[in-house]
Design a protein around this motif. Structure first.
Motif, short mmCIF file in Angstrom:
data_model
loop_
_atom_site.label_atom_id
_atom_site.label_comp_id
_atom_site.label_asym_id
_atom_site.label_seq_id
_atom_site.Cartn_x
_atom_site.Cartn_y
_atom_site.Cartn_z
N ASP A 114 0.88 -5.80 6.41
CA ASP A 114 0.94 -4.36 5.79
C ASP A 114 0.14 -3.31 6.58
O ASP A 114 0.42 -2.30 6.62
CB ASP A 114 0.16 -4.66 4.54
N LEU A 115 -0.80 -3.78 7.34
CA LEU A 115 -1.43 -2.56 8.49
C LEU A 115 -0.37 -2.36 9.50
O LEU A 115 -0.61 -1.23 9.67
CB LEU A 115 -2.61 -3.62 8.94
N ARG A 116 0.34 -3.30 9.82
CA ARG A 116 1.75 -2.83 10.73
C ARG A 116 2.59 -1.76 10.04
O ARG A 116 3.09 -0.75 10.38
CB ARG A 116 2.28 -3.97 11.37
N ALA A 117 2.83 -2.07 8.73
CA ALA A 117 3.76 -1.32 7.87
C ALA A 117 3.27 -0.01 7.51
O ALA A 117 3.80 1.10 7.69
CB ALA A 117 4.12 -2.13 6.60
N ILE A 118 1.97 0.26 7.51
CA ILE A 118 1.54 1.70 7.24
C ILE A 118 1.29 2.07 8.65
O ILE A 118 1.74 3.54 8.69
CB ILE A 118 -0.23 1.29 7.01
N ALA A 119 1.19 1.72 9.73
CA ALA A 119 1.72 2.36 10.93
C ALA A 119 2.99 2.61 11.14
O ALA A 119 3.05 3.80 11.80
CB ALA A 119 1.14 1.40 12.14
N ILE A 120 3.91 1.75 10.66
CA ILE A 120 5.26 2.39 10.84
C ILE A 120 5.57 3.28 9.79
O ILE A 120 6.32 4.24 10.14
CB ILE A 120 6.23 1.06 10.42
N GLN A 121 4.99 3.44 8.74
CA GLN A 121 5.23 4.49 7.82
C GLN A 121 4.45 5.91 8.38
O GLN A 121 4.95 6.81 8.20
CB GLN A 121 4.74 4.35 6.23
N PRO A 144 7.45 -2.73 2.27
CA PRO A 144 6.21 -1.83 2.67
C PRO A 144 6.83 -0.80 3.55
O PRO A 144 5.94 0.16 3.71
CB PRO A 144 5.27 -2.82 3.23
N THR A 145 7.90 -0.77 4.25
CA THR A 145 8.30 0.34 5.01
C THR A 145 9.41 1.21 4.58
O THR A 145 9.70 2.42 5.11
CB THR A 145 8.70 -0.27 6.39
N CYS A 146 10.12 0.83 3.62
CA CYS A 146 11.13 1.37 2.95
C CYS A 146 10.80 2.98 2.37
O CYS A 146 9.70 2.87 1.63
CB CYS A 146 12.18 0.82 1.93
N TRP A 200 0.75 -1.35 -0.08
CA TRP A 200 0.24 0.06 -0.11
C TRP A 200 0.81 1.21 -0.08
O TRP A 200 0.29 2.27 -0.22
CB TRP A 200 -0.82 -0.14 1.33
N LYS A 201 2.22 1.05 -0.06
CA LYS A 201 3.15 2.22 0.10
C LYS A 201 2.94 2.89 -1.38
O LYS A 201 3.13 4.00 -1.51
CB LYS A 201 4.55 1.87 0.35
#
Length: 386
Positions: free
Chosen positions: A126-133, A278-280, A83-84
């Motif tokens: 990916d939900l966690r990745a969005i939170a990290i971003q 998804p977090t870079c 989703w990035k």
């Protein structure tokens, strides 16, 4: 906030209705669909666009679609995109400049209004990745207003994982297979003798309002139990795992380990891992102009720490060797991210393993570093950055 424990059950028609309700609310619905031999994220207009009956076969450096006999729609692992791609796009124009008749430059900031997205099928990792971003791009001194605008308008429909892939390791990272906080709606797909259906939970006021517009039934105990069993079963079937150690300490203690030479001999420094991660979040500025010199634009584009010029200073690149660049990426992702942002930068989605053309596996590298440290060979220290 809505009662996150309130749940309902929808069927396939209800899932299709969900897309319609979100679109009627003015949202651009993005979800999984089959295209070009992969399950990709794209704008969808109805339920027929979803990948019913498709799964994936994953391994290091390998991705293949496979037909399923059960008609499941979400029984596939993370694809080549995250989703990035929509929240932090690969290329964004920041401003343009035009020279007027009097010779003066007029600079205009790009104020394109982003779509109001609804993301359907957000995996827990990916939900966690969005939170990290969110933490990286909306917190601190250098918040990204463009990201914030796209993120604040996004509606997230999470889908809990019931069929993990061979490269998944979300359990090791504490990011799945159950959905954590941050969703507006969470779905769990259930297929059994009672039929094909989805347990739905609301996690926000808007999520509850959307759920109220769908054809639904109360969540019966059998469906709730079946959903719990499938998520719990997925946790026991992870294809990969990280060593059960403090990864931040492991990265710090093995900076001079011989294993970095082994991975450097295989790494192509292509940057695929950073592009699919998804977090870079790293970017670079690119200025372009037309042939007249009267119009110029500045674009922000994704950048990779595997690029030789990424760390270029006046004397030359700081990280000239593949060894130093792979080590920078891995130690940042698993170690120094904690120092900057208070968490790991890895969510266990496994994309970097699948889309590495030579099949380098970050979990395998972590286990190898752990074994070398246990054997006393991974000396501590800053190491040679070159």
């Amino acid at each position: 906030m809505a009662d996150t424990k309130a749940a309902a059950v929808i069927d396939r028609d209800g899932l299709h209705a969900l897309i319609g309700v979100l679109a009627a609310r003015g949202r651009t619905v993005v979800g999984p669909t089959v295209r070009d031999g992969a399950i990709v994220l794209a704008e969808i207009s109805g339920g027929d666009d979803l990948p019913y009956g498709w799964g994936v076969e994953l391994e290091a450096g390998t991705y293949r679609l496979r037909a399923r006999s059960d008609g499941a729609v979400f029984a596939h692992s993370a694809g080549p995109q995250s989703w990035k791609t929509f929240l932090h796009p690969p290329r964004v124009r920041e401003w343009s400049a035009d020279r007027g008749a009097d010779g003066d430059l007029v600079v205009t900031a790009d104020e394109t209004v982003p779509p109001s997205y609804a993301f359907l099928g957000v995996r827990p990792c990916d939900l966690r990745a969005i939170a990290i971003q969110d933490r990286v791009l909306t917190g601190g001194r250098y918040a990204d207003p463009g990201y914030r605008g796209r993120r604040e308008q996004a509606f997230l429909v999470a889908v809990e994982c019931t069929d993990p892939g061979a490269t998944c390791f979300c359990v090791s990272m504490g990011t799945g297979p159950a959905a954590g906080p941050g969703y507006d709606l969470a779905l769990t797909e259930v297929l059994d003798d009672a039929g094909h259906r989805f347990l739905v939970r609301a996690g926000s006021e808007e999520g509850a309002a959307v759920l109220a517009e769908l054809p639904r039934c109360p969540a019966d105990p059998a469906t709730q139990e079946a959903a719990r069993d499938r998520v719990a079963g997925a946790a026991d079937r992870m294809g990969r795992s990280m060593p059960p150690v403090d990864l931040q300490a492991l990265m710090r203690d093995t900076l001079t380990a011989e294993r970095w030479d082994d991975v450097a001999a295989r790494c192509l420094t292509c940057g695929n891992c950073t592009m699919v991660c998804p977090t870079c979040f790293c970017t670079s500025a690119e200025d372009v102009t037309d042939l007249t010199g009267d119009h110029a634009e500045r674009w922000r584009r994704w950048e990779s720490c595997f690029d030789l010029d990424f760390s270029h200073l006046a004397p030359g690149p700081v990280r000239a060797s593949p060894r130093s660049r792979y080590r920078q990426w891995a130690t940042h992702k698993l170690g120094t991210w904690f120092d900057q942002f208070g968490s790991s930068g890895c969510v266990g989605c496994g994309r970097c393993i699948v889309w590495c053309p030579v099949g380098i596996d970050i979990t395998e590298e972590a286990h190898a570093l752990h074994r070398e440290r246990e054997a006393g060979a991974g000396a501590t220290g800053q190491g040679d950055p070159r």
